[in-house]
Write an enzyme that holds these catalytic residues in place. Sequence first.
Site, mmCIF file in Angstrom:
data_model
loop_
_atom_site.group_PDB
_atom_site.id
_atom_site.type_symbol
_atom_site.label_atom_id
_atom_site.label_comp_id
_atom_site.label_asym_id
_atom_site.label_seq_id
_atom_site.Cartn_x
_atom_site.Cartn_y
_atom_site.Cartn_z
ATOM 1 N N LYS A 214 -27.741 -39.867 20.208
ATOM 2 C CA LYS A 214 -27.224 -39.983 19.352
ATOM 3 C C LYS A 214 -27.228 -40.964 17.874
ATOM 4 O O LYS A 214 -27.360 -41.145 17.037
ATOM 5 C CB LYS A 214 -27.258 -38.240 19.036
ATOM 6 C CG LYS A 214 -26.790 -38.143 17.557
ATOM 7 C CD LYS A 214 -26.478 -35.947 17.448
ATOM 8 C CE LYS A 214 -26.337 -36.278 16.086
ATOM 9 N NZ LYS A 214 -26.057 -34.703 15.377
ATOM 10 N N GLU A 220 -19.070 -45.584 26.106
ATOM 11 C CA GLU A 220 -19.811 -45.668 27.548
ATOM 12 C C GLU A 220 -21.298 -45.722 27.673
ATOM 13 O O GLU A 220 -22.149 -46.850 28.864
ATOM 14 C CB GLU A 220 -20.241 -44.375 27.890
ATOM 15 C CG GLU A 220 -18.676 -43.987 28.964
ATOM 16 C CD GLU A 220 -17.679 -42.730 27.298
ATOM 17 O OE1 GLU A 220 -17.995 -43.433 26.453
ATOM 18 O OE2 GLU A 220 -17.018 -42.274 27.833
ATOM 19 N N GLY A 286 -25.573 -32.553 20.347
ATOM 20 C CA GLY A 286 -25.721 -33.098 21.344
ATOM 21 C C GLY A 286 -26.117 -32.142 22.403
ATOM 22 O O GLY A 286 -27.215 -32.383 22.866
ATOM 23 N N ARG A 287 -25.503 -31.431 22.074
ATOM 24 C CA ARG A 287 -25.044 -30.781 22.936
ATOM 25 C C ARG A 287 -26.512 -29.577 22.817
ATOM 26 O O ARG A 287 -26.908 -28.676 24.189
ATOM 27 C CB ARG A 287 -24.519 -29.286 23.275
ATOM 28 C CG ARG A 287 -23.567 -28.508 22.284
ATOM 29 C CD ARG A 287 -22.000 -28.436 22.619
ATOM 30 N NE ARG A 287 -21.405 -28.079 21.580
ATOM 31 C CZ ARG A 287 -20.976 -28.580 19.977
ATOM 32 N NH1 ARG A 287 -21.012 -29.899 20.697
ATOM 33 N NH2 ARG A 287 -20.606 -28.210 19.515
ATOM 34 N N GLU A 372 -17.378 -26.729 24.473
ATOM 35 C CA GLU A 372 -17.288 -28.383 23.540
ATOM 36 C C GLU A 372 -17.530 -27.228 22.119
ATOM 37 O O GLU A 372 -17.309 -27.505 21.539
ATOM 38 C CB GLU A 372 -17.961 -29.140 23.648
ATOM 39 C CG GLU A 372 -18.769 -29.879 22.685
ATOM 40 C CD GLU A 372 -19.243 -31.542 23.264
ATOM 41 O OE1 GLU A 372 -18.530 -32.507 24.762
ATOM 42 O OE2 GLU A 372 -20.073 -31.532 22.801
ATOM 43 N N HIS A 403 -19.247 -19.521 49.962
ATOM 44 C CA HIS A 403 -18.319 -19.607 51.479
ATOM 45 C C HIS A 403 -17.239 -20.576 50.795
ATOM 46 O O HIS A 403 -16.493 -20.901 51.526
ATOM 47 C CB HIS A 403 -19.332 -20.226 52.227
ATOM 48 C CG HIS A 403 -20.638 -19.534 52.784
ATOM 49 N ND1 HIS A 403 -20.002 -19.346 53.895
ATOM 50 C CD2 HIS A 403 -21.503 -19.293 52.144
ATOM 51 C CE1 HIS A 403 -21.641 -18.319 54.496
ATOM 52 N NE2 HIS A 403 -21.865 -18.280 53.673
ATOM 53 N N LYS A 532 -13.808 -40.523 22.071
ATOM 54 C CA LYS A 532 -14.454 -41.520 21.624
ATOM 55 C C LYS A 532 -13.802 -42.924 21.246
ATOM 56 O O LYS A 532 -13.641 -44.282 21.215
ATOM 57 C CB LYS A 532 -15.028 -41.832 20.953
ATOM 58 C CG LYS A 532 -16.221 -40.568 21.462
ATOM 59 C CD LYS A 532 -17.796 -40.200 20.480
ATOM 60 C CE LYS A 532 -18.758 -39.535 21.243
ATOM 61 N NZ LYS A 532 -20.219 -39.070 20.685
HETATM 62 C C1 G6Q Z 1 -22.586 -32.533 22.471
HETATM 63 C C2 G6Q Z 1 -21.528 -34.405 21.434
HETATM 64 C C3 G6Q Z 1 -20.880 -34.840 22.528
HETATM 65 C C4 G6Q Z 1 -22.012 -36.364 22.533
HETATM 66 C C5 G6Q Z 1 -22.236 -37.588 23.867
HETATM 67 C C6 G6Q Z 1 -22.766 -38.768 23.166
HETATM 68 O O1 G6Q Z 1 -21.956 -32.042 20.892
HETATM 69 O O2 G6Q Z 1 -21.528 -34.638 20.295
HETATM 70 O O3 G6Q Z 1 -21.089 -34.735 23.955
HETATM 71 O O4 G6Q Z 1 -23.256 -35.522 23.222
HETATM 72 O O5 G6Q Z 1 -20.550 -38.458 23.560
HETATM 73 O O6 G6Q Z 1 -22.732 -38.798 21.795
HETATM 74 P P1 G6Q Z 1 -24.087 -39.864 21.415
HETATM 75 O O7 G6Q Z 1 -25.715 -39.213 21.873
HETATM 76 O O8 G6Q Z 1 -23.878 -40.178 20.463
HETATM 77 O O9 G6Q Z 1 -23.901 -40.914 22.306
#
Ligand code: G6Q
Length: 568
Positions: A214, A220, A286-287, A372, A403, A532
């Site tokens: 996003k 990462e 994002g989620r 989150e 199990h 981050k």
């Molecule tokens: C989700 C969070 C988080 C995000 C990641 C990746 O709701 O904001 O999990 O999706 O940190 O972020 P980017 O899509 O910006 O790389």
Amino acid sequence: MSTASTPPIDATTTPSWADLTAHQAALTPDLRAWFAQDPGRAARLTFDAADLHVDLSKNLVTDETIALLVRLAQDVDLAGRRDAMFRGDHINVTEDRAVLHTALRRPSGASPALTVDGQDVDADVHGELAKVYAFAEKVRSGKWTGVTGERVRTVVNIGIGGSDLGPVMAYEALLPYKAEDLDVRFVSNIDPTDVAEKTAGLDPRTTLFIVASKTFGTLETLTNARLARDWLWTELAAVDALDDSEEARTAAVGKHFVAVSTALDKVAAFGIDPANAFGFWDWVGGRYSVDSAIGTSLAIAIGPARFEEFLAGFHAIDEHFRTTPIEQNVPALMGLLNVWNVNFLGAHTHAVLPYAQYLHRFPAYLQQLTMESNGKSVRWDGSPVTTETGEVFWGEPGTNGQHAFYQLIHQGTRLVPADFIAVANPAHPLVDTAAGDEPVDVHSLFLANFFAQTKALAFGKTADEVRAEGTAEDLVSARVFSGNRPTTSILAPALTPSVLGQLIALYEHITFVQGVVWGIDSFDQWGVELGKKLANEIAPAVTGDAAALAAQDPSTQALIGWYLEQRS
Ligand code: G6Q
């Protein structure tokens, strides 16, 4: 009317909360007696939402509990907040943003049109979807080719958190719908093992990378994208598909990398042509983004028509949530039940147990969605919360979990509410013909476990029943099951794209309901933002900057020192 700036109502000061407290104090849960005395209980507490058939009757509630929880929803103006979300008010208060994942799945031509902050949301959503679909078709048909003119065989999605968990969970869940000649892999962890393992064995000529971020600023993802770009150049050169010129490298990125982001300038800076970038908007968390362009890898795998079905599934639950009275509103009732379990019965965790192998990543996906969103200690106006908030979500597919950890759910000292999820029709209706005299339908055997577990958790086994099995007296107590362990059973006809969309939307709205009761902003994630920043700050100390190392606390200094000594 609830608006974004409306201060949260403190649920704990409402009359319904006081009544729930008194009600809980006087209640001795007894599912055996409740079912025995009330033949209508199961039917009364079972609800349908789109294709989902949801039995709440094995929860530790009476009709009075439900009525009080519904009053609680009214006292905190759940309906007002819900309407504010659908309308596009800035209910993500700490980031001053609308929360419009529900707009991502509005059908084209929905009326009235949705305009928010001057943006024609419907037109933008469907415009972007059309781009994603056209691209997906190109990849699926082989029209999109790499530098040697060969079609794509493997798509590698590079993203993390919300830009990974949804796509990988949905891809795994919908494997039976995947194009046979295309695979998708997912790289998320900055552990270099991840990119090394996921590119292992791939042919660079037929590999397409989707960098999904996003912000396009996530350490990462950008690191992994650079590693993948290096891999591409090295491997293409190794098969004589790339000369060493800058132009050739740029052209290779153009043909083997696309992006999904809200930050097109940063996409261009990475070397990806913005024409090959798919966008979304800051009002998609994002989620909550698997149903946006973040799902491009999924759209390629299952194709636009199936992706549309996936979106339609979400929308069906959105409509149920938006229009159904709270007393029959499944996400509302399940969210309120979670509040009951956490705030009145003292549950700290919540298990999600899919009896569907293809849903094996669903609990991990839900961990992000729920924790989150609702792992917060302040309310949306910045004041401290007034009661416990987000429970720990966890789970594994049944029967594997049986199990392993079910022991604790059955006989431990902790209350672990659990959602059991199953589908009636499996993707692989296999029959075991060699088990005995009669062929055994293995899916039915599988679901026998599902039904048996929820039954045992609800009704347990008394000491007398254990004795009647001939158990020696000194072993009786070890074999007693208390019962009264709350579960919700969720059944669907089959794990179709639509049903998967329905399940995701169900849990999105459950999460929302809990957040409203607790008065928190379920749509920010300052804890993630902290992570981050921290890694970037400490990186110099780990990579040899003595002054940066000296500035750390003694424990961190010593740990890094040990690491540096060991590192060859
Ligand atoms: C989700 C969070 C988080 C995000 C990641 C990746 O709701 O904001 O999990 O999706 O940190 O972020 P980017 O899509 O910006 O790389």
